[in-house]
Scaffold this motif. Structure first.
Motif, PDB file in Angstrom:
ATOM      1  N   GLU A 128      -2.298   5.118   3.689  1.00 30.15           N
ATOM      2  CA  GLU A 128      -3.342   4.105   3.607  1.00 30.15           C
ATOM      3  C   GLU A 128      -3.267   3.175   4.816  1.00 30.15           C
ATOM      4  O   GLU A 128      -2.251   3.094   5.505  1.00 30.15           O
ATOM      5  CB  GLU A 128      -3.209   3.297   2.315  1.00 30.15           C
ATOM      6  CG  GLU A 128      -3.420   4.113   1.060  1.00 30.15           C
ATOM      7  CD  GLU A 128      -3.302   3.286  -0.206  1.00 30.15           C
ATOM      8  OE1 GLU A 128      -3.766   3.749  -1.266  1.00 30.15           O
ATOM      9  OE2 GLU A 128      -2.737   2.175  -0.137  1.00 30.15           O
ATOM     10  N   THR A 181      -1.187   1.393   9.887  1.00 28.49           N
ATOM     11  CA  THR A 181      -1.148   2.580   9.032  1.00 28.49           C
ATOM     12  C   THR A 181       0.226   2.713   8.395  1.00 28.49           C
ATOM     13  O   THR A 181       1.252   2.638   9.090  1.00 28.49           O
ATOM     14  CB  THR A 181      -1.465   3.855   9.837  1.00 28.49           C
ATOM     15  OG1 THR A 181      -2.744   3.716  10.454  1.00 28.49           O
ATOM     16  CG2 THR A 181      -1.481   5.078   8.932  1.00 28.49           C
ATOM     17  N   LEU A 205       0.846  -1.181   0.000  1.00 29.36           N
ATOM     18  CA  LEU A 205       0.000   0.000   0.000  1.00 29.36           C
ATOM     19  C   LEU A 205       0.884   1.234   0.000  1.00 29.36           C
ATOM     20  O   LEU A 205       2.118   1.163   0.104  1.00 29.36           O
ATOM     21  CB  LEU A 205      -0.954   0.008   1.193  1.00 29.36           C
ATOM     22  CG  LEU A 205      -0.399   0.284   2.598  1.00 29.36           C
ATOM     23  CD1 LEU A 205      -1.550   0.507   3.569  1.00 29.36           C
ATOM     24  CD2 LEU A 205       0.434  -0.869   3.086  1.00 29.36           C
TER      25      LEU A 205
END
Length: 425
Positions: A78, A156, A74
């Motif tokens: 994100e 995260t 990612l």
């Protein structure tokens, strides 16, 4: 498993094998000389500490942890969910259980359940190459026999990097808090997660222009037989398949069709990370350069342009790499790249290191490359780049972070000019 041994940590000294052996020996000696009260006290301490150690050892056995994620890559900002399953595959229940996950030194990926390390943890974290600023942790109490627990952990992405679950471990112990056992996840149950470089708005016009407006004879040129650019008189060196037979059938002189020249949609990028390090490292500039490169790879994929990538040898013993794969794999390679560690000279001066590329596959496939793009910090750092000298200036562009000076016969451009200007449509 040999690579998954049980280790004892945060245990009182009484539970150590050496002290337990000394207690047992002292109890026997006291009993031999008739000191029954002292012998009983020593035996009680021995049984208490030994029982705690045995309890911790039995508790951590046959505890299985599985980690899954729907995605394995990612971009910064994100979030991702790790689906974690813990099984206690034995009759003995657990009074408490702790899932401990060290974080990467760059903190590229951070969980919701995080804290600052305890006073006793930084030394082991430093040995593993993990972050000493934050660690992840999830605690459970009263884990019953043959119980299976499933939960989701939110993580995260903060910055570019590769995160591995290699050093994840489980901790448990006795109910008195005297002894704690720890064991890492089995190697076959670990996986890596990539945080790609930050995507920014860029313009792909440079690469599309270079690929589609090449002159005849340039490396990789092909003819589009569906587009006739013009016609000319036949020459003995012309291929018979280019003759315009329709005009010949009308009794006109032999002519040949001149087709539109195109290049295969192929671009190869060479990232010279060592030009960003050295006596005056430019790591922030390197991160921006990687973001620009990653953004261009994504834009070119949407334009159906095939891209490949060469990365020079990096830190932590990573070998030089050549990638001719999907865009996702190219982004993953950029996520894990770091330049070589600084090299100190005899006089204490940091020396710049030479980039080492995997040239064998590079030159084996060079005939199918439309154009090469060599990315570096500045043209001043390229004077001794042997690989760049071997690339044909006619099909090679040099992109530098700093405003470039002319460099030989190579097309030189500023990498940061590829960023899309605010308000540009």
């Amino acid at each position: 498993m040999k690579d998954n041994p049980i280790r004892f940590s945060r245990s009182i000294h009484l539970a150590s094998p050496a002290v337990l052996g000394a207690l047992a020996l002292a109890a026997v000696v006291c009993a031999f000389f008739g000191q029954w009260g002292l012998a009983a006290a020593l035996m009680f301490v021995f049984l208490l500490a030994g029982g705690a150690r045995l309890w911790a050892w039995l508790s951590i056995r046959r505890v299985e942890v599985r980690v899954r994620s729907a995605v394995q890559g990612l971009f910064p900002g994100e979030e991702a969910a790790f689906d974690i399953e813990i099984r206690n595959n034995k009759f003995l229940p657990l009074v408490w259980l702790e899932l401990f996950f060290p974080l990467s030194k760059s903190l590229c990926l951070v969980p919701e359940e995080s804290r600052q390390p305890d006073d006793w943890e930084p030394s082991s974290l430093q040995e593993e190459g993990s972050s000493c600023q934050l660690v992840g942790e999830k605690r459970f109490s009263f884990f019953l026999w043959y119980e299976t627990l499933r939960f989701s952990s939110r993580w995260t992405a903060q910055r570019r990097g590769i995160y591995s679950t290699e050093y994840w471990s489980i901790r448990t112990g006795d109910g008195f808090g005297l002894c704690q056992a720890q064991r890492r996840l089995p190697r076959e149950h670990t996986f890596q997660f990539a945080v790609y470089p930050q995507l920014i708005r860029v313009q792909p016009d440079l690469f599309l222009r270079n690929l589609w407006n090449a002159d005849t004879g340039t490396r990789g040129v092909m003819e589009d037989i569906t587009v006739i650019r013009s016609s000319r008189d036949y020459q003995t060196s012309d291929s018979l398949k280019h003759i315009n037979w329709r005009l010949t059938a009308r009794g006109l002189p032999l002519t040949v069709n001149v087709y539109e020249d195109i290049l295969p949609k192929s671009a190869h990028f060479l990232f010279d990370g060592e030009s960003f390090s050295g006596p005056e490292p430019h790591l922030e500039e390197m991160e921006e350069a990687l973001s620009i490169l990653a953004s261009e790879l994504v834009r070119l994929e949407s334009a159906q342009v095939r891209c490949s990538l060469s990365l020079c040898r990096g830190a932590q013993g990573r070998e030089a790499s050549y990638f001719d794969a999907s865009t996702e794999e190219l982004l993953r390679a950029l996520a894990g790249y770091n330049p070589l560690e600084a090299k100190m000279g005899a006089d204490g001066v940091i020396l710049p290191q030479q980039p080492v590329f995997d040239t064998a596959p590079l030159f084996d496939t060079s005939h199918g490359v439309g154009r090469f793009y060599y990315l570096a910090y500045s043209t001043a750092s390229l004077a001794d780049r042997a690989l760049l000298r071997r690339l044909d200036p006619g099909c090679t562009s040099v992109l530098t972070y700093e405003e470039p000076e002319p460099f030989g016969e190579y097309e030189t451009l500023c990498l940061t000019h590829l960023k899309e200007v605010k308000g540009h449509e």
